[in-house]
Write a protein that holds these residues in place. Structure first.
Motif: not given
Length: 122
Positions: A1-2, A4-5, A68, A71-72, A74-77, A80
């Motif tokens: 997963m990305p 932190l955007s 950051s 996010t690896a 859990q991508s749902d803010w 998270l």
């Protein structure tokens, strides 16, 4: 997963500075100002009147590092934020990750998240 955007990270910046904004970070974490002040170990007025405080900025950077790393896994803010604020972690005697960071153990919290992300239980 990305990670932190860039948009989320930029939304945490205090306009016109290179500092993190306590009020914006508190809003993103759905925390009251006094909760964030307690987490950082500063008076609540420090958030508003002295956001450049080294102690405060160090805690805000630790929170961004934690987010950051999280996010690896859990991508749902919203999930998270719920996880780091509320999920008791057995590896830390059932403390939440925010409590671990408050104790000055951000690196331990990040190591745990990296372990979980790679498939190992902490």
């Amino acid at each position: 997963m990305p990670a932190l955007s860039a948009d989320v990270l930029e939304s945490m910046r205090e306009p016109g500075t290179s500092r993190l904004s306590p009020s914006r970070l508190a809003e993103l974490l759905e925390m009251q100002q006094q909760e964030l002040a307690a987490l950082a170990g500063v008076h609540r007025n420090t958030l508003r009147m002295h956001s450049e405080s080294p102690r405060l900025q160090a805690m805000l950077r630790d929170l961004v590092r934690l987010l950051s790393a999280a996010t690896a896994i859990q991508s749902d803010w919203q999930r998270l934020v719920f996880f780091i604020k509320n999920e008791p972690v057995a590896a830390f005697r059932h403390k939440t990750l925010l409590q671990v960071v408050q104790e000055g153990r951000t690196d331990d919290a990040i190591a745990y998240l990296e372990s979980v992300a790679s498939g190992f239980a902490g």
